[in-house]
Each structure stands twice: as C-alpha cells, then as structure tokens.
Design an enzyme around this catalytic site. Sequence first.
Site, PDB file in Angstrom:
ATOM      1  N   ASP A  88      -2.138   2.654   3.368  1.00 18.30           N
ATOM      2  CA  ASP A  88      -2.544   2.392   1.985  1.00 18.30           C
ATOM      3  C   ASP A  88      -3.896   1.689   1.976  1.00 18.30           C
ATOM      4  O   ASP A  88      -4.308   1.094   2.978  1.00 18.30           O
ATOM      5  CB  ASP A  88      -1.495   1.572   1.218  1.00 18.30           C
ATOM      6  CG  ASP A  88      -1.328   0.156   1.742  1.00 18.30           C
ATOM      7  OD1 ASP A  88      -1.345  -0.035   2.972  1.00 18.30           O
ATOM      8  OD2 ASP A  88      -1.177  -0.780   0.920  1.00 18.30           O
ATOM      9  N   GLU A 158       0.828  -2.501   2.666  1.00 17.37           N
ATOM     10  CA  GLU A 158       0.243  -3.727   3.226  1.00 17.37           C
ATOM     11  C   GLU A 158      -0.635  -4.417   2.191  1.00 17.37           C
ATOM     12  O   GLU A 158      -0.617  -5.636   2.065  1.00 17.37           O
ATOM     13  CB  GLU A 158      -0.568  -3.406   4.484  1.00 17.37           C
ATOM     14  CG  GLU A 158      -0.885  -4.640   5.333  1.00 17.37           C
ATOM     15  CD  GLU A 158      -2.090  -5.437   4.856  1.00 17.37           C
ATOM     16  OE1 GLU A 158      -2.193  -6.615   5.195  1.00 17.37           O
ATOM     17  OE2 GLU A 158      -2.933  -4.884   4.128  1.00 17.37           O
TER      18      GLU A 158
END
Length: 459
Positions: A88, A158
């Site tokens: 991500d 994250e």
Amino acid sequence: MIKTQKYIQENKDLFLDDLKALLRIPSVSADPTFKKDVKDAAKAVAKLLKGAGLKKVKINKTKGHPIVYGERIVDKNLPTVLIYGHYDVQPADPIDLWDTPPFEPTIKKTKNHPQGAVFARGAADDKGQVLMHVQAVKAMIATKELPCNVKFMIEGEEEVGSIHLGIFCKANRKQLACDVVLISDTSIIGNKTPSITVGLRGLSYVEVEVVGPNRDLHSGVYGGAVANPINILAKMIAQLHDKNNKITIPGFYDDVKNYAKAERAALNKAPFSETKYKKDLQIKEVFGEKGYTTIERTGIRPTLDVNGIWGGYIGEGAKTVLPSAAFAKISMRLVSNQDPAKITKDFTKYFKSLAPKSVKVKVTPHHGGHPAVTPIDSKEYRAAEAAMKKTFKKDVIPQMGGGSIPIVALFEQVLKVNVVLMGFGLDSDVIHSPNEHYGLFNYYRGIETIPYFFEQYCS
Ligand code: BES
Ligand code: MN
Ligand code: MN
C-alpha cells in the site's frame, strides 16, 4: 551466490519492468475510492511471488485490505527468513506538485541518483523495496542457490497502522514461524554510506476538536464576546511545548530512556552535515528540544507535531466569521518504553485541562504503534552487516530511524524473533511527498545484497 549474481545482472531490465507495472497501480490504503486498486496490487504481488517460484501463495482477506503470503520451504530443519513489507502507498496529494503523474512511473536523473531514479508514489515506500526481495529470492530459486527457507508476508495497511496485520499474526503464529524477520522499508545514510536501522519510533496519533458556539457567528456582531475556537485551539497547541521545546504533558517523558554520554557520543558519530541538512530544506536554523543534536532529536527523543489544522473560512478572499469549531490532527513520535495507549490517555487528559469553560473539547485517537529497538550483537544483524559490506565495500553504520513501522514491535512480541531493518532508500527520496522516487542504484544494490544476507545467515 555466483550464479545468483549472474542471474541478477542478466535480468535487470525485467526487474525494472516488474517494478514499473506495480507502481502503475494506485494502491492508496487510506482512501476508500482506491479499494479495488489496493486489491489489484495484492493480486499483482501474489503473481510476482508465484513467478519467483514461491509456493502456497495466497491472498488473505481481512476486514481491511488483504495480506499476501507465499513461502518456499527448502528443508524444514534449516532456518526460515520471514520477509515483511507493504504494497500500500500514501495518498499522492497534493497532485499538482508532482512533476510527472504519481502513478505513471518515470525514470529521471537527480543529484543523488546520477544513474537515474524511478519517480512514482510508492517507489521507495515500499514497492521498490518489497520487489528487491521478490527478485533476489527469484534469482536464488532459479539458480538453486536458495540456502534456507523463506516466507513472504506483504500487507496492504502499513500506511494506515497495520490494524488487521496484528490480528493475522496472532491467529497464524504457526504458519509465520520463523527465525528472523527481514524488512526493507527504511533508509541508508547515503549510497556510499551504508547503514542499518536499529531503532524505530512509535506513534500516537489523535484528532482534536474544539467547539464553541452552536453555529458560525458574525465576527463583528459577536466577536470579542464569545470564545473563538480557532484562537483557543492555537493557544492550547502552543502550550504543548515549553520554551525549551520540551513537551509539557505531565508524565510524557516518564518512560523515555536517558542515554549515557558514551551512547550519545557513539550515536553522533554517524556522518551528518547540518549545513547540508539546512541547505536541502532551505532553512536558516534547525529547531527542537534544547540540549539535543539533530540526530538525537529524530532518533532517541519523542515529538509532538500538528499534522493538520483547520476551521473557519479558508476560501478565496475574506469572510468575517467567528467559527463554531476548530480541528487539528496531532502526531506524537514515541521512543524507548513509551506506550502509545498511555501517551494517548495522558495527552487527552492534559489537552482537555488546557481548555477554558467556554469551549468543549473532543479527542479522537487514531492508530498508534510501539517503538522498537533491534539488537546489534545478534547473528541476524551481523549477517545484514556482512551482506552490505560485501556489496558496498564500506563499513556499515547502525542508525536510529525517526519513522515508525507499527508491526515491528508486535513481530518481536508475537513471533518471538529479532527483526532486521535492512532498507535501501535515501531520506532524500521524499517518501510520502510529491515526486517520491527510488534510485535504480538502490533497487539493484538491494537485489544484489539480499542473497548475501541469506548466505551469511543460513550458513
Ligand atoms: N517506511 C515508513 C517508515 C520509515 C521510513 C521508517 C523511513 C524509517 C525511515 C513507513 O511506511 C511509514 O511511513 N510509517 C508511518 C507510520 C504509519 C502508522 C502511518 C510513519 O512513520 O509515519
Ligand atoms: Mn514504508
Ligand atoms: Mn510510509
């Protein structure tokens, strides 16, 4: 690892194509508009893992974004390296400040990257660094030089606090069993100055709301007689630091380790030029807690920073308004034994105590994370050090990182193993900012170095 290194040299172009393809997927975890893109990125990572020769590749659904897993078990009596990273990325905003579109990877040369760098959101943080591992393992599998077992766990949350990854780790301890966790999601000091990150700061992140009157008011008719929430918020925020830039929250420093003189001296030996630092940021003076150097302020000291502040009228021209409410987002970077839950609680209590009766205050906690310090006298640190020394041909410097990777402390606690933070980015790669990029030198140097880590660690 001779065959592996040869394979890497022969496949450099392909490795770069893989990276560009992954960077084209806008996997912004924070923004629900990109939910499908995040899923597509997970699929792309799974495909790359399969292509590298990993087995049991699976996209694990969570209540948030999926976690991609894959493994290659050579012999269950051999050690196992678990590689963690994230696919991500941060939002690309402000888009206008990008010189080339954030999801159209473009190669350009820079001062720090004379061989070229790939510009795209997520290039250094963390797609480029994740792919180094995929390519390195691919090369070792293809040449039959993989010396031990490897597991991959690449997540999609994250940048939003790894909330579901913690649950996944606790529920899948057996599947994730390993001897070391290897992560590339940090920086080196320079391309001629290799370093390994040995500490990460924790995080407490809150949003505050200060509410005054029940509606926006005319700033002439009511001004001076009713509390202005923005004025009040500004004053409250100003009180969170004293004149020495120490944070004023009672008990805030209780669990902060005071480093001994010798430890501080060692820390400050790391190459650092304040002149260059200031020049790079175009600031006349550095700023921070009195009595500490810049290296200490970002490495071993906690912070409190307003990340965003808003309220009232912010459109074109002037509008005379006394706003009903004011808002701010505040982050606190934590060190040593500071506990994010305790800090959030202490902040809330103190912040509310600063408000006059004329306003109401609401504090909403966001994600947090514990600080982490990794040992330098361990087998895994020495393996990473030796691997970097081999490719960089320079001594490797241990360095405290200022950023946070919330899951690191949980890995140590749940999987009961050491973590090695062998990142290859540069601080000047401007992760999270417009024009994020990752040096081609760094990408390939990472791919070349990782097999040596395996060789050192598994022998
Ligand atoms: N890779 C970074 C953390 C990092 C960068 C550590 C450089 C050391 C040096 C990571 O992706 C990140 O940005 N973490 C966030 C925390 C998260 C909870 C949003 C951070 O540090 O702000
Ligand atoms: Mn990252
Ligand atoms: Mn990040």
